[in-house]
Design an enzyme around this catalytic site. Structure first.
Site, PDB file in Angstrom:
ATOM      1  N   LYS A  63       0.849  -1.203   0.000  1.00  0.00           N
ATOM      2  CA  LYS A  63       0.000   0.000   0.000  1.00  0.00           C
ATOM      3  C   LYS A  63       0.879   1.246   0.000  1.00  0.00           C
ATOM      4  O   LYS A  63       1.937   1.270   0.643  1.00  0.00           O
ATOM      5  CB  LYS A  63      -0.912  -0.031   1.233  1.00  0.00           C
ATOM      6  CG  LYS A  63      -1.980   1.059   1.250  1.00  0.00           C
ATOM      7  CD  LYS A  63      -2.896   0.892   2.468  1.00  0.00           C
ATOM      8  CE  LYS A  63      -3.945   1.992   2.561  1.00  0.00           C
ATOM      9  NZ  LYS A  63      -4.798   1.848   3.749  1.00  0.00           N
ATOM     10  N   SER A  95      -9.670   2.121   2.970  1.00  0.00           N
ATOM     11  CA  SER A  95      -8.758   2.818   2.089  1.00  0.00           C
ATOM     12  C   SER A  95      -7.779   1.906   1.331  1.00  0.00           C
ATOM     13  O   SER A  95      -7.215   2.329   0.327  1.00  0.00           O
ATOM     14  CB  SER A  95      -7.961   3.846   2.882  1.00  0.00           C
ATOM     15  OG  SER A  95      -7.133   3.214   3.829  1.00  0.00           O
ATOM     16  N   SER A 155      -9.876  -0.214   7.145  1.00  0.00           N
ATOM     17  CA  SER A 155      -9.289  -0.025   5.820  1.00  0.00           C
ATOM     18  C   SER A 155      -8.679  -1.270   5.175  1.00  0.00           C
ATOM     19  O   SER A 155      -8.404  -1.262   3.980  1.00  0.00           O
ATOM     20  CB  SER A 155      -8.224   1.063   5.869  1.00  0.00           C
ATOM     21  OG  SER A 155      -8.831   2.306   6.010  1.00  0.00           O
TER      22      SER A 155
END
Lengths: 98, 483, 476
Positions: free
Chosen positions: B79, B154, B178
């Site tokens: 990420k 996210s 997330s």
């Protein structure tokens, strides 16, 4: 404890946050913030008498490092991403009035 | 054989046996990336050259007979809020459009040591603020199951990339759900570890007291293997706790047993209440029933003060964010406005132009809530609410080994649907934020599809440091639900 | 005119002399190329995290104990948020809600003894340095000082004059220097004092509006600034105006203070508990360990010297002004040397040489064994005082063994009395006029003859012996 979010508050908070909102952004920020505050204001109904605040999840305490110098010259890495630099310094607009 | 169809552990095994070379594995992933990226946009940055160099080095280590872990040579996506040395790390923000860290996060160091190959950096909501990956400066990521829908967020890029087989594994981060919510939306498995068990060093902070890095994979076993790699105390992170050194016989792989007999599982009534999609509810209850059939004891119970969780969460996250994001000021790194008059103006313009709407919204809220006169009413009050939630959870875990519920109240929504109404978006986090507020571990595993053909996620939460219980139950579910 | 009373409280920042910074392993050493003592942590790089240096806590506790503070059983760090380029994270890690020390005092003596209360002591990190370009419209940022540990000692508004302020600072400086936790040099910035000052009519119980004054880099500047600011405030009040609560900057060259351009977001620092650091629990055992390591402080030392050593009060005050000189003194005396002689060497030669070489008392490298030996060499008349001073100077610079040095450089007084007497007879014969003068009552002539003898003996004779023999020969 509903608080009316007025222009003054928005101006004050954007100064604190170092943000510059356009007039239309200000309006929507006012709406957003009021809405958010209405949303979070229900918290005031929660009885927290005698409850201690939890800023860390666990009861861990006393995490230290020993007083040892382990880093060598870091200037190159430190300045690697600098938007503006000169002679190993970061360069910024003048910080004091002459 | 299609390499991309293998699980991470299967691929690792083939690499160990030299039936597949590391380079072949990397090439297979990149083939998929090339094919899918134009539609899905899971990555902000891919690193083909770098991946090939890593592949060569890892292959050498394997060929020399170095004893490496089960995931050596397996491609992974990271990420974009997790720092990677010499590889651009943007947090999906314009603010960090050119930021190239000179250091690796601790989690990435561990991946590299174990021989995993970093393919690139995955898309996310800007600085982690959002639940749809739509707030990214680098474009939205689309759900591989239906490209008119969001992948969740996210960690939407990481989950979509795993679902689309653009990687075998991914690292995500979880501040309020997330990892788990996009895992549910994308039909993959994602785990948020106990707070303090995976080092946050090099994780670009949003809500420091809430967030953790965690594994995302095609199944529970892959997640367990990846978690085992990144778990453990780090002296660079003061909040990384001591307990996890002595954690469950040091091995999560050993917990992959199909046995839930006698396991006590509680379902909070509040998680099944109004607002929950009927199809999601049915799937979750079916899963609960499955556990019961296999020998677990399942019952519903009530969690007090649930309605205060989301406001308290948003105050804490926004306050911490308003401070954590102060450092983006155009002085040391990242975006600096092109035109300004003096220092203050440089700060304001750089920040105003560099941050997106949602980020500014939360910075404003956090700055307000911490400002003079409001600290006690908001921040301190939220911390007290957090104490109450923690106590409530401790009570629950005295009674139950696991708490079961939906990962999200709905399946993936249409692109653009949620951005209109932030409050609705925040309410969607209701099921996941408890784990962040109380620090406990939680996993999302696929539990069927809705009538639109979209994946549904089942969430299990365990008491702090009981990743072992969590993994065993999730693994068992995966098995008996397949059968 | 009405009679006013000046009320002063001080905020004193002290840089702690740890080897590494408060939250990372970078060096705290002065100098170094710009940004060379930096890493991701002390430059606020994304994803970096602080880890607390244990020594900082122990030093803060030591200062707290030395100033009679209560040590907080639980203490925490908070973030102070403000935007400025010297502050790399745009928040400073400090302590607001639970500082490490509270409620202490120190005693000062200005026209009688009084206590100055200490409100609290807290730990925090220092900021970086800004250098302003003379020609261009920009400033340069160096983060070498960012993250150097500081303690801030906040006094109560208990001082009433510049003299008391100086006495208080002097007291703190010596206490802290005795602990060895800081240099405490105002000029170099390792000790910084901000003065909070207000005035009120004598007899009034409420405090007036105060101003905070910064940029005070010497005791002299502080004295002038206090004088200036109190007069300014009194003048305002006398003319019916009010004092604004503000931060002012002292300009020592102009001899005046000026309103500092107020930061636009002034004073709303949005403090909240630092989530990246865990709380500290300080138990009794830990406090006891620190207590056990506390040195004997100056006040106690002075009392002990008064009874233990037969030396003048003046010597005691000078010797104890710095712990290091006191330590050398005590160790040398412990080796059997005469206290007054030791004191003379330290107060005379050592301090003179320190001043000449612009060194600090703590830099004095003088082995007590060597000093004791030097004194013994003089006592036993192996060398005379003049030679001893030469040897001492070498010892001061290189810490040589005086005995060895005297031997190797042939400085020993080798004159037997017989040989010396022959040489003196020769001097008498060569200087009849002086002998005549002496015998006619001009006692000064004696000095000349001693000098001539010293010259003839190339300094290797004991002046006392010369005096004795000369007197014998001349008086008979």
């Amino acid at each position: 404890m509903t608080k009316k979010i007025d222009d003054k508050t928005i101006a004050y908070v954007s100064t604190l946050a170092s943000l510059e909102l356009l007039p239309e952004e200000k309006e929507s920020a006012k709406k957003d913030l009021s809405q958010m505050l209405d949303f979070v204001d229900c918290l005031s109904q929660l009885d927290t008498e005698g409850v201690s605040p939890m800023s860390n999840v666990f009861n861990e305490v006393n995490v230290f490092r020993e007083d040892e110098v382990v880093n060598s010259d870091g200037s190159e890495a430190t300045l690697h991403n600098a938007p503006e630099k000169k002679d190993r310094y970061f360069v910024v607009p003048k910080t004091i009035e002459p | 054989m299609d390499i991309n169809e293998l699980s991470a552990l299967e691929l690792g095994q083939q690499i160990q046996k030299k039936e597949i070379s590391v380079k072949e594995a990397v090439e297979a992933s990149f083939q998929k990336i090339e094919e899918k990226e134009p539609t899905l946009n899971c990555y902000v940055t891919t690193d083909y050259e770098g991946a090939l160099l890593q592949a060569e080095a890892v292959q050498d280590r394997i060929n020399r007979g170095e004893r490496m872990g089960a995931l050596a040579g397996v491609p992974i996506a990271v990420k974009d809020n997790i720092c990677t040395k010499n590889l651009r790390t943007t947090c999906s923000s314009k603010m960090l459009y050119n930021f190239v860290p000179t250091y690796d996060s601790e989690a990435v160091t561990k991946l590299k040591n174990a021989g995993l190959i970093i393919l690139g950096k995955t898309n996310m909501d800007e600085f982690g603020m959002g639940s749809t990956t739509e707030t990214s400066y680098y474009g939205v990521t689309k759900n591989p199951w239906d490209i008119t829908r969001v992948p969740g967020g996210s960690s939407g890029g990481s989950c979509a990339a795993v679902a689309a087989k653009e990687t075998f594994l991914a690292l995500g981060t979880d501040t309020g759900g997330s990892i788990r919510q996009p895992s549910a939306f994308c039909g993959v498995t994602g785990l948020k570890p106990t707070y303090g068990t995976v080092s946050r060093y090099g994780l670009i902070a949003y809500g420091s007291s809430l967030e953790q890095i965690g594994p995302i994979g095609k199944n529970v076993s892959d997640c367990a293997a990846l978690l085992e790699l990144i778990y453990g105390r780090d002296v660079k992170d003061s909040t990384s706790v001591v307990e996890c050194d002595a954690s469950p016989d040091g091995s999560f792989m050993g917990m992959l047993k199909e046995d839930v007999r006698g396991l006590r599982i509680g379902i909070p009534k509040e998680f099944l209440a109004e607002g929950l999609n009927e199809e999601v509810k049915a799937s979750v209850l079916k899963a609960a029933h499955g556990f019961e059939e296999n020998g677990a004891i399942v019952e519903e119970f009530s969690l007090a003060n649930v309605s205060y969780a989301i406001p308290a969460y948003y105050i804490i996250a926004s306050c911490e964010a308003s401070s954590n994001l102060g450092r983006y000021d155009g002085v040391k790194y990242g975006y600096r406005s092109k035109e300004y008059q003096g220092l203050t103006d440089m700060y304001r313009k750089s920040r105003t132009e560099g941050f997106g709407t949602e980020v500014k919204r939360r910075i404003m809220l956090g700055s307000f809530a911490l400002s003079s006169g409001y600290y006690e009413a908001y921040y301190l009050k939220a911390l007290k609410a957090r104490t109450l939630m923690k106590q409530e959870f401790e009570k629950a875990f005295a009674k139950y080994d696991l708490i079961l519920g939906p990962t999200a109240p709905t399946t993936a929504m249409k692109l653009g649907e949620n951005l209109q109404d932030p409050i609705q978006m925040y309410l969607g986090d209701m099921d996941t934020i408890f784990a962040n507020m109380t620090g406990c571990p939680a996993i999302s595993i696929p539990c069927g599809m809705d009538s639109k053909g979209l994946p549904i996620g089942l969430q299990l939460m365990a008491n702090c440091f009981r990743e072992d219980t969590l993994i065993q139950a999730a693994y068992a579910y995966e098995r008996f639900s397949e059968a | 005119m009405k009679e006013y009373e000046i009320v002063i409280g001080l905020e004193v920042h002290v840089e702690l002399a740890t080897k590494s910074k408060i939250f990372c392993g970078c060096s705290t050493a002065f100098g170094g190329a710009p940004n060379s003592h930096t890493c991701p942590v002390c430059t606020g790089m994304p994803g970096s995290l602080p880890v607390l240096n244990k020594k900082v806590v122990e030093y803060a506790m030591a200062v707290g104990l030395a100033t009679n503070c209560a040590i907080s059983p639980q203490t925490k760090f908070d973030r102070k948020n403000y935007f400025y380029p010297d502050n790399p994270q745009d928040y400073q890690i400090s302590q607001l809600y639970l500082p490490i020390c509270r409620d202490g005092f120190v005693e000062i003596d200005v026209e009688g003894k009084k206590k100055v209360g200490i409100h609290e002591i807290h730990m925090e990190e220092d900021a970086g340095k800004l250098i302003h370009d003379e020609t261009k419209d920009c400033s340069y940022v160096d983060y070498n000082r960012a993250g150097v540990p500081l303690i801030e000692i906040v006094s109560k508004p208990d001082m009433r004059s510049a003299k008391e302020v100086i006495a208080y600072l002097e007291k703190l400086r010596i206490l802290i220097q005795y602990l060895g936790v800081s240099d405490c040099k105002l000029q170099e910035g390792s000790m910084r004092a901000d003065v909070n000052l207000s005035v009120r009519l004598r007899g009034e119980t409420e405090y007036g509006t105060r101003t905070e004054m910064k940029n005070l880099s010497s005791f002299k500047a502080i004295t002038r600034a206090v004088d200036y600011e109190s007069k300014r405030q009194i003048a305002l009040l006398e003319s019916g105006q009010v004092v604004e609560q503000e931060t002012r900057r002292w300009d020592d060259e102009k001899g005046a203070s000026f309103t500092m351009r107020s930061k636009e977001d002034a004073q709303d620092y949005r403090y909240f508990p630092e989530p990246d650091l865990l709380p500290l629990l300080i138990d009794h055992a830990w406090i006891e360990t620190i207590k056990a390591k506390q040195p004997e402080f100056r006040d106690e030392k002075i009392k002990r010297y008064q009874t233990e050593y037969q030396i003048p009060e003046y010597d005691i005050l000078i010797l104890t002004e710095n712990k290091h000189t006191a330590d050398i003194f005590e160790a040398t005396v412990a080796l059997g040397a005469n206290p007054k002689k030791v004191s003379n060497w330290i107060m005379g030669e050592a301090l003179r040489l320190l001043k000449e070489s612009e060194k600090d008392a703590k830099d004095l490298c003088l082995t007590p064994a060597h000093l004791a030996k030097l004194i013994e060499l003089v006592d036993k008349r192996v060398i005379n005082n003049t030679t001893a001073k030469e040897v001492f100077e070498v010892m001061f610079h290189e810490d040589v063994d005086p005995e060895k040095y005297v031997r190797e450089h042939g400085l020993k007084m080798e004159m037997e009395d017989g040989q010396l007497e022959d040489m003196i007879r020769q001097v008498i014969e060569d200087n009849p006029q002086s002998v005549e003068d002496y015998r006619n009552g001009k006692k000064k002539a004696m000095g000349f003859l001693v000098g001539q003898t010293m010259k003839a003996t190339k300094g290797k004779a004991d002046p006392a012996a010369i005096n004795r023999i000369l007197s014998e020969l001349l008086d008979n």
